[in-house]
Write an enzyme that holds these catalytic residues in place. Structure first.
Site, short mmCIF file in Angstrom:
data_model
loop_
_atom_site.label_atom_id
_atom_site.label_comp_id
_atom_site.label_asym_id
_atom_site.label_seq_id
_atom_site.Cartn_x
_atom_site.Cartn_y
_atom_site.Cartn_z
N THR A 1 0.83 -1.21 0.00
CA THR A 1 0.00 0.00 0.00
C THR A 1 0.86 1.26 0.00
O THR A 1 0.46 2.30 -0.51
CB THR A 1 -0.93 -0.02 1.22
N TYR B 1 -8.26 0.68 -3.66
CA TYR B 1 -7.02 1.11 -4.30
C TYR B 1 -6.27 -0.11 -4.81
O TYR B 1 -6.65 -1.25 -4.50
CB TYR B 1 -6.13 1.89 -3.32
N SER C 1 1.43 -7.49 -0.53
CA SER C 1 2.17 -8.53 0.21
C SER C 1 1.31 -9.77 0.47
O SER C 1 1.81 -10.78 0.96
CB SER C 1 2.77 -7.98 1.49
N GLN C 2 0.01 -9.72 0.12
CA GLN C 2 -0.79 -10.96 0.13
C GLN C 2 -0.27 -11.93 -0.93
O GLN C 2 -0.59 -13.12 -0.90
CB GLN C 2 -2.28 -10.66 -0.09
N THR D 1 1.69 -4.33 4.25
CA THR D 1 1.57 -4.58 5.69
C THR D 1 0.97 -5.96 6.00
O THR D 1 1.14 -6.45 7.12
CB THR D 1 0.69 -3.49 6.35
N ASP D 2 0.31 -6.58 5.03
CA ASP D 2 -0.41 -7.83 5.32
C ASP D 2 0.51 -8.96 5.83
O ASP D 2 0.14 -9.71 6.73
CB ASP D 2 -1.16 -8.34 4.08
N LYS E 1 0.40 -7.55 12.92
CA LYS E 1 -0.61 -6.59 12.48
C LYS E 1 -1.86 -6.82 13.32
O LYS E 1 -2.42 -7.92 13.33
CB LYS E 1 -0.89 -6.78 10.98
N GLU F 1 -2.74 -27.82 28.46
CA GLU F 1 -3.84 -28.79 28.55
C GLU F 1 -3.57 -29.99 27.66
O GLU F 1 -4.12 -31.07 27.86
CB GLU F 1 -5.17 -28.13 28.13
N1 ASP Z 1 -2.66 -5.59 0.86
C1 ASP Z 1 -1.64 -4.62 1.16
C2 ASP Z 1 -0.31 -5.33 1.22
O1 ASP Z 1 -0.04 -6.03 2.15
C3 ASP Z 1 -1.93 -3.92 2.43
C4 ASP Z 1 -0.91 -2.90 2.85
O2 ASP Z 1 0.19 -2.81 2.35
O3 ASP Z 1 -1.23 -2.15 3.81
O4 ASP Z 1 0.46 -5.20 0.32
#
Ligand code: ASP
Length: 351
Positions: A35, A48, A81-82, A114-115, A187, A308
Site C-alpha cells: 500500500t 485502491y 504482500s498478500q 503490511t499484510d 498486524k 492442557e
Molecule cells: N494488501 C496490502 C499489502 O499487504 C496492504 C498494505 O500494504 O497495507 O500489500
C-alpha cells in the site's frame, strides 16, 4: 620536511578527517510493493491498487531522507504482500546478504505491504548475516490518499536505520512511530494507521520527530547469532497452517496429512487447544513423520509445552510466544536443517 610541506600535509589530513566525519551513511531502499506504493483514483476512497509506485517515485516523494543518508533504491518486486512468496523472500534475503558482504551500504530499508510484513521481517531476522540495521516499512493508506502515512513512515524508517543504536537489534519494522522487533511484531488492525504492535514484549523504541529512541533490545537469537541460512536454498519445506474453532472440521488437516506436507502449524483455540477429530489427524501427521507445531489463534500470550495438551505424549512442539504465521516461518527454516523433534523443540525455545 620544509615547513610549507608540513602545513600542506596537515591541511590534507584535516580536510580528509572532516569529510570522513561528515560522510552520510549509505542506505539502500529495497522496494517490494504494498500500500505504501499503492494508488487510488481519488484521495478519499477505500479501494485502491497496491504495488504501483516505483522505488524512485517513493524516494522522490520524501526528499528529506537525502538529508539523513546517501540513498539508493532497488526494485525487488512490486506486489501486494498478500502475494508474497518464497521466490521474493529468497531474492530479498540473498540481495541483503550480498549488499552487506560487499559493503555497498550501511543499512537497508525495505518498503513492503503490511499484510505479511510480520512474516517477512521474522524470516529475514533468521537469515540476514549482518548486525547492520534492516528496517521494514509500509503504509495503511495508499500514496495517493489524503494524509497518506507512507512518506512519514519512510522518513522514520530511514531515521531508525541511521541511528547507531539500531545496530545489532535484529530486523525491525517501523510503523506509526513505533520501532518493532521482528520476532514479536504483528498486524493488529486491518484498517487503522495504528495497525502494528509487539503484543508480548512491547516495541523496541519510538521515533519522535527526527530522532529514534531505543528502550529495549531483543534477547532471542537472530541475524549474526542465527544458525539459519539461505545459501544454496532454492525452495523451502512445505509448512501449512490450520485454524481451530468450535465444532472444527478435520478435513483441512486430513488433506494436509494426505498431501504429505513437511509440517503443520495448528492455530488452536485458547492456549493452543485442539478439537478431538482434528487431534486424531494431527496424531496421524506425527506418525507419518510430519512435524506439528501447537500454536494459538489468540494474538497475545504464550503456548508453553504441555499445557492442557501433552506435547510430550503427542510428539508436538509448542509455539511459545510465536503466533501461527511466525511459527510457520520458524518451522520452515528449522526443517531446512533437521527433522529431529528435540532439535525442533530447542529451536522454538531459542528463537
Ligand atoms: N494488501 C496490502 C499489502 O499487504 C496492504 C498494505 O500494504 O497495507 O500489500
Amino acid at each position: 620536511m620544509k615547513t610549507i610541506n608540513k602545513i600542506f600535509v596537515l591541511l590534507v589530513l584535516v580536510l580528509a578527517s572532516v569529510s570522513y566525519a561528515s560522510a552520510k551513511p549509505k542506505v539502500m531502499i529495497l522496494a517490494t510493493g504494498g500500500t505504501i506504493a499503492g494508488s487510488a483514483a481519488t484521495a478519499t476512497q477505500a479501494g485502491y491498487t497496491a504495488g504501483v509506485a516505483t522505488v524512485d517515485q517513493l524516494i522522490s516523494a520524501v526528499p528529506q531522507i537525502k538529508d539523513l543518508a546517501d540513498i539508493k533504491g532497488m526494485q525487488i518486486s512490486n506486489i501486494g504482500s498478500q502475494e508474497m512468496n518464497d521466490q521474493v523472500w529468497l531474492k530479498l534475503a540473498k540481495e541483503i546478504n550480498r549488499l552487506f558482504a560487499s559493503n555497498e551500504c550501511d543499512a537497508i530499508v525495505i518498503t513492503h505491504g503490511t499484510d505479511t510484513m510480520e512474516e517477512t521481517s521474522f524470516f529475514l531476522n533468521l537469515v540476514v548475516k549482518s548486525d547492520k540495521p534492516v528496517v521494514l516499512v509500509g503504509a495503511m493508506r495508499p500514496s495517493t490518499a489524503l494524509s497518506a502515512d507512507g512518506p512519514m513512515n519512510l522518513y522514520k524508517a530511514v531515521v531508525t536505520a541511521t541511528t547507531p543504536e539500531a545496530k545489532g537489534k535484529g530486523v525491525m519494522v517501523l510503523m506509526n512511530d513505533y520501532i518493532l522487533g521482528a520476532a514479536d511484531v504483528t498486524k493488529m488492525n486491518s484498517t487503522n494507521v495504528d495497525a502494528f504492535a509487539c503484543p508480548n514484549y512491547g516495541p523496541l523504541g519510538q521515533v519522535i520527530g527526527d530522532k529514534a529512541y531505543f528502550t529495549r533490545a531483543p534477547l532471542t537469537r537472530h541475524t549474526t547469532n542465527s544458525e539459519f541460512s539461505v545459501d544454496g536454498l532454492t525452495k523451502f519445506p512445505t509448512v501449512d497452517i490450520v485454524i481451530g474453532y468450535a465444532n472444527a472440521s478435520a478435513l483441512p488437516t486430513k488433506a494436509l496429512v494426505d498431501a504429505k506436507v513437511d509440517g503443520i502449524v495448528h492455530a488452536g483455540v485458547g492456549n493452543g487447544n485442539i478439537y478431538p477429530t482434528v487431534m486424531t489427524e494431527l496424531d496421524r501427521a506425527v506418525k507419518n513423520g510430519i512435524q506439528v507445531i501447537r500454536a494459538s489463534r489468540i494474538p497475545v500470550g504464550m503456548v508453553p509445552m504441555n499445557g492442557e495438551v501433552s506435547d510430550t505424549d503427542h510428539g508436538f512442539t509448542a509455539s511459545g510466544f510465536h503466533n501461527a504465521p511466525k511459527s510457520r516461518v520458524l518451522l520452515m527454516m528449522a526443517l531446512t536443517k533437521t527433522k529431529d523433534l528435540n532439535e525442533i523443540r530447542r529451536i522454538f525455545a531459542e528463537y
